[in-house]
Write a protein that holds these residues in place. Structure first.
Motif, PDB file in Angstrom:
ATOM      1  N   SER B 267       0.849  -1.204   0.000  1.00 20.55           N
ATOM      2  CA  SER B 267       0.000   0.000   0.000  1.00 20.55           C
ATOM      3  C   SER B 267       0.878   1.246   0.000  1.00 20.55           C
ATOM      4  O   SER B 267       0.601   2.214  -0.714  1.00 20.55           O
ATOM      5  CB  SER B 267      -0.901   0.018   1.239  1.00 20.55           C
ATOM      6  N   VAL B 272      -0.326   5.094  -0.714  1.00 21.92           N
ATOM      7  CA  VAL B 272      -1.457   5.133   0.222  1.00 21.92           C
ATOM      8  C   VAL B 272      -0.969   5.660   1.573  1.00 21.92           C
ATOM      9  O   VAL B 272       0.062   5.219   2.083  1.00 21.92           O
ATOM     10  CB  VAL B 272      -2.054   3.712   0.374  1.00 21.92           C
ATOM     11  N   PRO B 281      -4.532   1.706   6.039  1.00 24.26           N
ATOM     12  CA  PRO B 281      -4.769   2.906   5.243  1.00 24.26           C
ATOM     13  C   PRO B 281      -5.828   3.820   5.871  1.00 24.26           C
ATOM     14  O   PRO B 281      -6.754   3.348   6.518  1.00 24.26           O
ATOM     15  CB  PRO B 281      -5.272   2.365   3.906  1.00 24.26           C
ATOM     16  N   VAL B 283      -9.052   5.671   5.312  1.00 24.44           N
ATOM     17  CA  VAL B 283     -10.123   5.479   4.311  1.00 24.44           C
ATOM     18  C   VAL B 283     -11.313   6.386   4.589  1.00 24.44           C
ATOM     19  O   VAL B 283     -11.528   6.815   5.718  1.00 24.44           O
ATOM     20  CB  VAL B 283     -10.635   4.017   4.261  1.00 24.44           C
ATOM     21  N   THR B 289      -8.977   4.416  -0.153  1.00 28.18           N
ATOM     22  CA  THR B 289      -7.777   4.971   0.467  1.00 28.18           C
ATOM     23  C   THR B 289      -7.523   6.363  -0.105  1.00 28.18           C
ATOM     24  O   THR B 289      -8.318   6.877  -0.887  1.00 28.18           O
ATOM     25  CB  THR B 289      -6.554   4.082   0.180  1.00 28.18           C
TER      26      THR B 289
END
Lengths: 125, 417
Positions: B267, B272, B281, B283, B289
């Motif tokens: 990620s 991210v 992450p 979100v 993300t």
């Protein structure tokens, strides 16, 4: 006799104080709801658990097959059932739900497979 | 083969499987799962104990049974499954998301996807993460690794075992090893309360008379070739060691059950942004993300205690990923969500006007008789009483649809009069 057990009916986890004599419940305290009484009685008089373990399997994609008892069994029989399963030897393929042994250790429950194990040649890469 | 696909799901565990099912239901074709192991199912196949699926299937299943149900469902869809295939790089270039794959059958490949669902799960914290002093002998391993050894490979890790940390995997292994005839000397927990579920304390420790040393930790490890004993020290309420209160226990194996960390190396490569509290992450309410088109769900997002919630979260992420692919995901200007008193972490960080949202959070510490509030401009938008909150039990609630852009604060407090 007095036993202190933790109730597992809900996340509160009340400490139940159970007084009992000759398999008869005399009192249960420490519970914050009615369900605690039923749990305390069951746990002291006839505690039951589902047993999960593994059985050796030859010729499969993995060497162990996961199994369980088809119903909760007497808590005192857990070790005997696991020992008995460790003596068994199966051959792949086995399908999920297959009865490996009926009425295992006279527990009243069957030992059943909880996954599929394909033959190694079926999925060789 | 055409390497331009609609959706790439990274990881074929419970989150990836549920995401694939939902994408199929939403009519999205050309969905691919990339799984580095030989079979789908992730960690579930080594979790042979029962207690899975009570919320989702309304019955108690074992881990493998839960996995098999979803695998069977995925097999009925047109999802492309790539096992023995690791995603080694992920990046966004001119609107396209590019995945670099390494597979034992297909070799090195490059795919581009319109949307990516991160479902890589988490991994265990190890000795290096917690800095236990002492020598470096063999016989020290994580509880999950021992679980894999016993349940999938058929080996016992040792004969006399001590477990550090009272997380659920450690407790489950205490029972599993006891049943296999191993002497489990005890479980050592630094906090004054257990890390795992009450049910596991009862059925995994109390049933087998295994001692639980709360407010204790392992302060030294002894042994040359193989670990032969550990030193256990009491911890005071400032979390400082009480050096007058220590003892040594013999063992040939030490299992570590000291927490899980979402596995986000990939990620981060994709740009991210991670949340400091969850280590997953950041979100929004769509499980998206900070990189457009990349969604996250399951333990890669935040560590769950119940797999049923992983499946539900994955289904939510897949629904919005489907909208993204269909270009019908048009949310703008979100409402910020702020974590307040006693909230260790909360997600999402942003919700959208006019849509109810499932909010997930964990409290910092156990508290009894407390109220969860969601407030906005001093006005209560959600409220629920709890008899007891525990860090080991994730709390989820549905925040009603809101308008405007003022932030919402979520916190625990006493009942307002």
């Amino acid at each position: 006799m007095t036993d202190t057990i933790i109730c597992t009916v809900c996340p509160l986890g009340c400490s139940l104080i159970v007084e009992h004599k000759n398999k008869t419940i005399q009192s249960i305290s420490g519970n914050r709801c009615k369900r605690g009484i039923a749990y305390g009685e069951q746990e002291i008089l006839d505690p039951k658990r589902v047993v999960t373990t593994t059985v050796k399997i030859d010729g499969g994609i993995i060497p162990m097959l996961s199994v369980k008892t088809s119903a909760p069994v007497e808590r005192g029989k857990m070790t005997e059932i696991v020992r008995s399963a460790s003596q068994m030897r199966l051959h792949a393929p086995v399908e999920i739900g297959t009865v490996i042994e009926k009425n295992i250790c006279s527990s009243g429950a069957d030992l059943i497979a909880t996954r599929n194990v394909a033959k190694i040649s079926d999925s060789a890469c | 083969m055409n390497n331009n696909i609609n959706v790439a799901i990274i990881g074929g565990g419970p989150a990836g499987l549920a995401a694939a099912c939902t994408l199929y239901e939403q009519g999205i074709c050309d969905v691919h799962i990339f799984e580095r192991e030989h079979v789908l199912g992730g960690v579930l196949f080594q979790c042979i104990h029962n207690g899975f699926g009570i919320h989702h299937f309304k019955e108690e299943l074992t881990g493998p049974e839960y996995a098999e149900r979803y695998i069977q469902k995925v097999n009925k869809t047109d999802t492309f499954v790539h096992t023995d295939t690791a995603v080694i790089d992920l990046y966004r270039e001119n609107e396209a998301l590019t995945l670099v794959l390494l597979g034992s059958k297909e070799g090195l490949q490059v795919f581009t996807a319109r949307a990516v669902i991160l479902a890589m799960g988490c991994r265990e914290r190890n000795r290096g993460n917690i800095n236990i002093p002492g020598s470096r002998p063999a016989g020290i391993m994580t509880a999950g690794f021992a679980q894999r050894m016993v349940n999938l490979e058929g080996y016992l890790p040792g004969k006399e075992i001590i477990i550090l940390g009272s997380g659920d995997i450690g407790l489950i292994m205490a029972r599993r090893l006891s049943l296999e005839g191993v002497n489990v000397q005890g479980v050592v927990e630094i906090q004054p309360f257990p890390g795992g579920l009450t049910r596991n304390i009862v059925q995994c420790l109390n049933d087998f008379h295994i001692p639980l040393y709360l407010s204790h930790t392992i302060s030294n490890i002894f042994g040359k070739q193989r670990i032969d004993s550990v030193e256990i020290t009491a911890i005071d309420n400032q979390l400082e060691p009480d050096t007058k209160n220590r003892f040594t226990l013999p063992c040939d194996t030490l299992l570590l059950s000291v927490g899980l960390v979402p596995e986000n190396e990939l990620s981060v490569k994709a740009g991210v942004i991670l949340d400091e509290a969850t280590r997953g992450p950041v979100v929004d309410a769509n499980c998206m993300t900070t990189v457009p088109g990349i969604f996250a769900c399951g333990n890669v997002l935040h560590v769950h205690d119940i797999v049923d919630y992983v499946s539900e979260e994955a289904a939510r992420a897949a629904r919005t990923a489907a909208q993204f692919v269909n270009k019908s995901l048009t949310d703008k200007d979100g409402i910020r969500m702020l974590a307040g008193n006693l909230v260790r972490y909360m997600l999402p960080t942003k919700v959208y006007t006019g849509k109810p949202t499932i909010v997930s959070l964990r409290p910092i510490t156990p508290v009894e008789d407390i109220v969860l509030y969601a407030k906005r401009n001093g006005e209560i938008v959600y409220k629920k009483k709890y008899q007891k909150i525990l860090p080991s039990s994730m709390i989820q609630f549905e925040l009603p649809a809101l308008s405007g852009i003022e932030p919402v604060e979520v916190f625990f407090a006493g009942e307002e009069t």
